[in-house]
Scaffold this motif. Structure first.
Motif, PDB file in Angstrom:
ATOM      1  N   PHE A  11       0.250  -0.624  -0.128  1.00  7.02           N
ATOM      2  CA  PHE A  11       0.461   0.351   0.090  1.00  7.02           C
ATOM      3  C   PHE A  11       0.860   0.917  -0.095  1.00  7.02           C
ATOM      4  N   GLY A  12       2.048   1.121   1.106  1.00  7.38           N
ATOM      5  CA  GLY A  12       2.980   2.110   0.760  1.00  7.38           C
ATOM      6  C   GLY A  12       3.969   2.850  -0.529  1.00  7.38           C
ATOM      7  N   LEU A 119      -4.642  11.759  -6.953  1.00  8.72           N
ATOM      8  CA  LEU A 119      -5.896  11.068  -6.908  1.00  8.72           C
ATOM      9  C   LEU A 119      -6.346   9.909  -7.973  1.00  8.72           C
ATOM     10  N   CYS A 120      -5.873  11.081  -9.424  1.00  6.87           N
ATOM     11  CA  CYS A 120      -5.949  10.038 -10.457  1.00  6.87           C
ATOM     12  C   CYS A 120      -5.292   9.280 -10.304  1.00  6.87           C
ATOM     13  N   GLN A 121      -3.828   8.975 -10.154  1.00  7.21           N
ATOM     14  CA  GLN A 121      -2.574   8.043  -9.834  1.00  7.21           C
ATOM     15  C   GLN A 121      -3.228   6.560  -8.784  1.00  7.21           C
ATOM     16  N   ALA A 122      -3.533   7.252  -7.919  1.00  9.25           N
ATOM     17  CA  ALA A 122      -4.336   6.328  -6.929  1.00  9.25           C
ATOM     18  C   ALA A 122      -5.216   5.861  -7.215  1.00  9.25           C
ATOM     19  N   TRP A 123      -6.202   6.001  -7.538  1.00 12.43           N
ATOM     20  CA  TRP A 123      -7.751   6.117  -8.575  1.00 12.43           C
ATOM     21  C   TRP A 123      -7.032   4.742  -9.444  1.00 12.43           C
ATOM     22  N   ARG A 124      -6.416   4.938  -9.924  1.00  9.63           N
ATOM     23  CA  ARG A 124      -5.461   3.631 -11.379  1.00  9.63           C
ATOM     24  C   ARG A 124      -5.499   3.156 -10.406  1.00  9.63           C
ATOM     25  N   ARG A 125      -4.248   2.984  -9.850  1.00  9.20           N
ATOM     26  CA  ARG A 125      -3.422   1.804  -9.566  1.00  9.20           C
ATOM     27  C   ARG A 125      -3.924   1.125  -7.924  1.00  9.20           C
ATOM     28  N   LEU A 126      -4.734   1.669  -7.349  1.00 11.99           N
ATOM     29  CA  LEU A 126      -5.394   0.792  -6.318  1.00 11.99           C
ATOM     30  C   LEU A 126      -7.272   0.406  -7.030  1.00 11.99           C
ATOM     31  N   ARG A 173     -23.418   8.009   3.887  1.00 12.48           N
ATOM     32  CA  ARG A 173     -22.774   6.007   3.495  1.00 12.48           C
ATOM     33  C   ARG A 173     -22.112   5.593   2.545  1.00 12.48           C
ATOM     34  N   THR A 174     -21.710   6.903   2.295  1.00  6.92           N
ATOM     35  CA  THR A 174     -20.836   6.176   1.022  1.00  6.92           C
ATOM     36  C   THR A 174     -19.075   5.734   1.407  1.00  6.92           C
ATOM     37  N   TRP A 175     -18.968   5.235   0.914  1.00  4.96           N
ATOM     38  CA  TRP A 175     -17.611   3.671   1.122  1.00  4.96           C
ATOM     39  C   TRP A 175     -17.196   4.172   0.155  1.00  4.96           C
ATOM     40  N   VAL A 176     -15.700   4.360  -0.106  1.00  3.47           N
ATOM     41  CA  VAL A 176     -13.987   4.061  -0.940  1.00  3.47           C
ATOM     42  C   VAL A 176     -13.668   1.906  -1.364  1.00  3.47           C
ATOM     43  N   THR A 177     -13.613   1.679  -1.417  1.00  2.00           N
ATOM     44  CA  THR A 177     -13.010   0.621  -1.739  1.00  2.00           C
ATOM     45  C   THR A 177     -11.652   0.309  -2.724  1.00  2.00           C
ATOM     46  N   TYR A 178     -10.600  -0.690  -2.391  1.00  2.00           N
ATOM     47  CA  TYR A 178      -9.586  -0.108  -2.992  1.00  2.00           C
ATOM     48  C   TYR A 178      -8.767  -1.681  -2.806  1.00  2.00           C
ATOM     49  N   GLY A 182      -3.954  -7.546  -4.760  1.00  2.00           N
ATOM     50  CA  GLY A 182      -5.282  -8.604  -4.827  1.00  2.00           C
ATOM     51  C   GLY A 182      -6.340  -9.092  -3.972  1.00  2.00           C
ATOM     52  N   THR A 183      -6.703  -8.322  -3.058  1.00  2.00           N
ATOM     53  CA  THR A 183      -6.962  -8.066  -1.707  1.00  2.00           C
ATOM     54  C   THR A 183      -8.179  -6.635  -2.143  1.00  2.00           C
ATOM     55  N   ARG A 184      -9.491  -7.176  -1.436  1.00  2.00           N
ATOM     56  CA  ARG A 184      -9.698  -5.189  -1.445  1.00  2.00           C
ATOM     57  C   ARG A 184     -10.288  -5.223  -0.084  1.00  2.00           C
ATOM     58  N   TYR A 185     -10.462  -3.998   0.287  1.00  3.96           N
ATOM     59  CA  TYR A 185     -10.196  -2.998   1.987  1.00  3.96           C
ATOM     60  C   TYR A 185     -11.423  -1.745   1.340  1.00  3.96           C
ATOM     61  N   ARG A 186     -11.976  -1.165   2.322  1.00  3.62           N
ATOM     62  CA  ARG A 186     -12.854  -0.031   2.180  1.00  3.62           C
ATOM     63  C   ARG A 186     -12.546   0.545   3.751  1.00  3.62           C
TER      64      ARG A 186
END
Length: 263
Positions: A11-12, A119-126, A173-178, A182-186
């Motif tokens: 993640f880091g 934000l754009c980079q993290a959105w795509r990478r994660l 009520r909005t969540w972000v998942t990433y 290969g493992t998803r978190y939120r």
């Protein structure tokens, strides 16, 4: 514990890659304070570095052309805010430069653009996805009100805390998942806003230490930026995220339509 540590390192690493543009800006601020070119003012050198970095990221494929359009929009939004805030005396750029417009060096817009780049980079990478995202008819006016408050509070009431409460209400009520390894978190989206805003406040302290800009109470000697600025950065992060998220979601919705037309 080993698996958790590996995930944390992954993640880091992904975050570090996503922060490449901001890291270059901070490194340039430090280097240009120590090394000066006699015939080239520091602000102009920083502008050339930012332009070169932006060009390299596009050429190397680290940023897509669509992402550059988003980043350019943030550059203009940030520059407009800088021109107003410097005029109002909120902060200043005391050094000389050929690329200064009404007291604002043009490189300053890249500091806002670097947030959009992250934000754009993290959105795509994660592989970020949003759960229970509010309607555009709510998100767009909210982003506009937050941005306008940066200007209007000089003449009227400062509505930042009301707007912050409204953000919590809208995104409760909005969540972000990433995805990491290969493992998803939120996590709650509001929490991600707070964390990003806090890290930008830390970066702001680094930036002012290296003379990126100067607050009135830093004119004699550098001091830590007031913690209350976190609220300002929090709202700016929210505006940035809302714009990026809206554009990403609009593009995702258009893609199936375009595929259907081609079929």
């Amino acid at each position: 514990m080993k698996a958790a540590l590996r995930q944390f390192i992954r993640f880091g690493w992904e975050q570090a890659l996503s922060c490449l543009f901001p890291v270059v800006i901070f490194a340039s601020l430090a280097v240009t304070q120590l090394i000066q070119i006699p015939w080239l003012p520091r602000y102009d050198l920083l502008l050339l570095i930012c332009l070169a970095m932006q060009g390299w990221m596009v050429h190397s494929g680290l940023e897509t052309r669509d992402e550059v359009k988003v980043i350019t929009m943030f550059h203009l939004i940030g520059l407009a805010l800088e021109l107003f805030k410097v005029h109002m005396g909120s902060w200043s750029y005391p050094e000389e430069g050929y690329s200064k417009v009404f007291g604002v060096p043009l490189y300053s817009g890249f500091m806002y653009a670097s947030v959009a780049s992250y934000l754009c980079q993290a959105w795509r990478r994660l592989k970020v996805e949003l759960i229970k995202w509010p309607p555009f008819s709510v998100v767009v006016p909210l982003a506009a009100m937050i941005y306008l408050n940066f200007f209007s509070h000089h003449y009227w009431i400062d509505a930042r805390w009301w707007l912050s409460a409204l953000v919590l209400l809208v995104f409760w009520r909005t969540w972000v998942t990433y995805e990491v390894g290969g493992t998803r978190y939120r996590m709650p989206l509001a929490l991600s806003f707070v964390l990003i805003g806090l890290f930008i406040w830390i970066a702001e302290n680094v930036a002012t230490f290296f003379g990126a800009w100067e607050y009135p109470d830093q004119s004699v000697s550098w001091r830590i930026v007031h913690f209350g600025k976190v609220s300002s950065w929090l709202l700016l992060v929210i505006v940035s995220f809302l714009i990026v998220a809206t554009l990403k979601l609009v593009k995702d919705r258009q893609a199936p339509v375009q595929l259907g037309i081609m079929g």
